[in-house]
Write a protein that holds these residues in place. Structure first.
Motif, PDB file in Angstrom:
ATOM      1  N   GLY A  37       0.787  -1.227   0.000  1.00  0.00           N
ATOM      2  CA  GLY A  37       0.000   0.000   0.000  1.00  0.00           C
ATOM      3  C   GLY A  37       0.817   1.274   0.000  1.00  0.00           C
ATOM      4  N   GLN A  38       1.916   1.264   0.735  1.00  0.00           N
ATOM      5  CA  GLN A  38       2.740   2.470   0.850  1.00  0.00           C
ATOM      6  C   GLN A  38       4.183   2.074   1.109  1.00  0.00           C
ATOM      7  N   ALA A  39       5.099   2.806   0.483  1.00  0.00           N
ATOM      8  CA  ALA A  39       6.525   2.552   0.674  1.00  0.00           C
ATOM      9  C   ALA A  39       6.947   2.903   2.100  1.00  0.00           C
ATOM     10  N   VAL A  40       7.891   2.129   2.615  1.00  0.00           N
ATOM     11  CA  VAL A  40       8.496   2.399   3.919  1.00  0.00           C
ATOM     12  C   VAL A  40       9.824   3.094   3.662  1.00  0.00           C
ATOM     13  N   LEU A  41       9.948   4.333   4.125  1.00  0.00           N
ATOM     14  CA  LEU A  41      11.185   5.082   3.941  1.00  0.00           C
ATOM     15  C   LEU A  41      12.265   4.551   4.881  1.00  0.00           C
ATOM     16  N   ALA A  42      13.506   4.642   4.452  1.00  0.00           N
ATOM     17  CA  ALA A  42      14.616   4.253   5.324  1.00  0.00           C
ATOM     18  C   ALA A  42      14.492   5.008   6.643  1.00  0.00           C
ATOM     19  N   GLY A  43      14.599   4.275   7.735  1.00  0.00           N
ATOM     20  CA  GLY A  43      14.517   4.889   9.058  1.00  0.00           C
ATOM     21  C   GLY A  43      13.126   4.876   9.662  1.00  0.00           C
ATOM     22  N   GLN A  44      12.094   4.573   8.875  1.00  0.00           N
ATOM     23  CA  GLN A  44      10.751   4.483   9.450  1.00  0.00           C
ATOM     24  C   GLN A  44      10.604   3.163  10.211  1.00  0.00           C
ATOM     25  N   SER A  45       9.595   3.120  11.074  1.00  0.00           N
ATOM     26  CA  SER A  45       9.325   1.933  11.882  1.00  0.00           C
ATOM     27  C   SER A  45       7.992   1.324  11.478  1.00  0.00           C
ATOM     28  N   ILE A  46       7.941  -0.002  11.546  1.00  0.00           N
ATOM     29  CA  ILE A  46       6.741  -0.747  11.182  1.00  0.00           C
ATOM     30  C   ILE A  46       6.308  -1.637  12.339  1.00  0.00           C
ATOM     31  N   ARG A  47       5.023  -2.009  12.318  1.00  0.00           N
ATOM     32  CA  ARG A  47       4.508  -2.982  13.281  1.00  0.00           C
ATOM     33  C   ARG A  47       3.446  -3.823  12.596  1.00  0.00           C
ATOM     34  N   LEU A  48       3.110  -4.938  13.232  1.00  0.00           N
ATOM     35  CA  LEU A  48       2.140  -5.882  12.712  1.00  0.00           C
ATOM     36  C   LEU A  48       0.862  -5.833  13.537  1.00  0.00           C
ATOM     37  N   VAL A  49      -0.278  -5.812  12.842  1.00  0.00           N
ATOM     38  CA  VAL A  49      -1.585  -5.997  13.462  1.00  0.00           C
ATOM     39  C   VAL A  49      -2.157  -7.267  12.843  1.00  0.00           C
ATOM     40  N   ALA A  50      -2.561  -8.232  13.680  1.00  0.00           N
ATOM     41  CA  ALA A  50      -2.976  -9.539  13.174  1.00  0.00           C
ATOM     42  C   ALA A  50      -4.313  -9.981  13.758  1.00  0.00           C
ATOM     43  N   LYS A  51      -5.132 -10.570  12.870  1.00  0.00           N
ATOM     44  CA  LYS A  51      -6.450 -11.089  13.242  1.00  0.00           C
ATOM     45  C   LYS A  51      -6.564 -12.513  12.705  1.00  0.00           C
ATOM     46  N   LEU A  52      -7.117 -13.425  13.490  1.00  0.00           N
ATOM     47  CA  LEU A  52      -7.327 -14.799  13.022  1.00  0.00           C
ATOM     48  C   LEU A  52      -8.607 -14.828  12.192  1.00  0.00           C
ATOM     49  N   GLN A  53      -8.441 -14.850  10.872  1.00  0.00           N
ATOM     50  CA  GLN A  53      -9.581 -14.799   9.951  1.00  0.00           C
ATOM     51  C   GLN A  53     -10.335 -16.122   9.929  1.00  0.00           C
ATOM     52  N   SER A  54      -9.583 -17.233   9.872  1.00  0.00           N
ATOM     53  CA  SER A  54     -10.237 -18.542   9.861  1.00  0.00           C
ATOM     54  C   SER A  54      -9.270 -19.605  10.343  1.00  0.00           C
ATOM     55  N   LEU A  55      -9.860 -20.739  10.731  1.00  0.00           N
ATOM     56  CA  LEU A  55      -9.073 -21.873  11.214  1.00  0.00           C
ATOM     57  C   LEU A  55      -9.749 -23.137  10.709  1.00  0.00           C
ATOM     58  N   ALA A  56      -8.968 -24.052  10.179  1.00  0.00           N
ATOM     59  CA  ALA A  56      -9.500 -25.329   9.713  1.00  0.00           C
ATOM     60  C   ALA A  56      -8.642 -26.451  10.256  1.00  0.00           C
ATOM     61  N   ASN A  57      -9.274 -27.571  10.548  1.00  0.00           N
ATOM     62  CA  ASN A  57      -8.566 -28.757  11.009  1.00  0.00           C
ATOM     63  C   ASN A  57      -8.409 -29.697   9.824  1.00  0.00           C
ATOM     64  N   LEU A  58      -7.180 -29.801   9.325  1.00  0.00           N
ATOM     65  CA  LEU A  58      -6.871 -30.678   8.194  1.00  0.00           C
ATOM     66  C   LEU A  58      -6.207 -31.940   8.722  1.00  0.00           C
ATOM     67  N   ARG A  59      -7.012 -32.916   9.076  1.00  0.00           N
ATOM     68  CA  ARG A  59      -6.501 -34.197   9.617  1.00  0.00           C
ATOM     69  C   ARG A  59      -5.472 -33.965  10.718  1.00  0.00           C
ATOM     70  N   GLY A  60      -5.803 -33.098  11.657  1.00  0.00           N
ATOM     71  CA  GLY A  60      -4.942 -32.864  12.801  1.00  0.00           C
ATOM     72  C   GLY A  60      -3.963 -31.713  12.631  1.00  0.00           C
ATOM     73  N   ILE A  61      -3.919 -31.126  11.446  1.00  0.00           N
ATOM     74  CA  ILE A  61      -3.056 -29.969  11.200  1.00  0.00           C
ATOM     75  C   ILE A  61      -3.940 -28.722  11.231  1.00  0.00           C
TER      76      ILE A  61
END
Length: 154
Positions: free
Chosen positions: A100-124
């Motif tokens: 979406g947008q370039a990160v300039l040298a020296g800028q800081s980033i972080r992660l925001v995470a949401k569990l959208q879905s979960l499936a059980n594939l034979r125990g995985i």
């Protein structure tokens, strides 16, 4: 912020549809950008030539490689969550990923995470994580998408 602790598939199930967490910020200094350029053989001037970038780049700065920003995902993800009782975890894929947008040298980033879905594939456990990598003090996201991980529980 405390990490979310996952010990089983059932622990994961409780988080479906919820924000899992937000990482700390991490800086992307020119030195890290240069090391990434060396590692990937991508020495495009917009990433590594600080003097030329000041003059010719629309950003008036060098910028982090988009794939460098994306490659920070595992480091940032590990600040948010701790998954125990695993044989292994596999990065399975990326969907709907957009830079979406370039990160300039020296800028800081972080992660925001949401569990959208979960499936059980034979125990995985197949976890689809809707993620956004945000840039400190910037309204637009650096990257958004869905990362899929396969967790092989013991």
């Amino acid at each position: 912020m405390d990490k979310v602790i996952i010990n089983s598939y059932e622990d994961f199930e409780k988080l479906v549809g919820q924000q899992i967490g937000v990482s700390d910020y991490v800086e992307l200094p020119q030195e890290r950008i240069d090391l990434f350029a060396d590692a990937t053989l991508d020495h495009q001037w917009i990433h590594v030539d600080t003097e030329r970038a000041k003059v010719e780049s629309p950003f008036h700065s060098t910028i982090a490689h988009g794939y460098l920003t994306l490659s920070m995902l595992p480091f940032l993800w590990n600040q948010i969550i701790e998954v125990n009782n695993l044989k292994m975890m596999i990065n399975y894929g990326m969907d709907k990923m957009k830079f979406g947008q370039a990160v300039l040298a020296g800028q800081s980033i972080r992660l925001v995470a949401k569990l959208q879905s979960l499936a059980n594939l034979r125990g995985i456990a197949k976890a689809e994580i809707k993620f956004a990598i945000e840039i400190k003090d910037q309204p637009k996201k650096a990257i958004e998408g869905v990362a899929t991980f396969l967790y092989h529980f013991n």
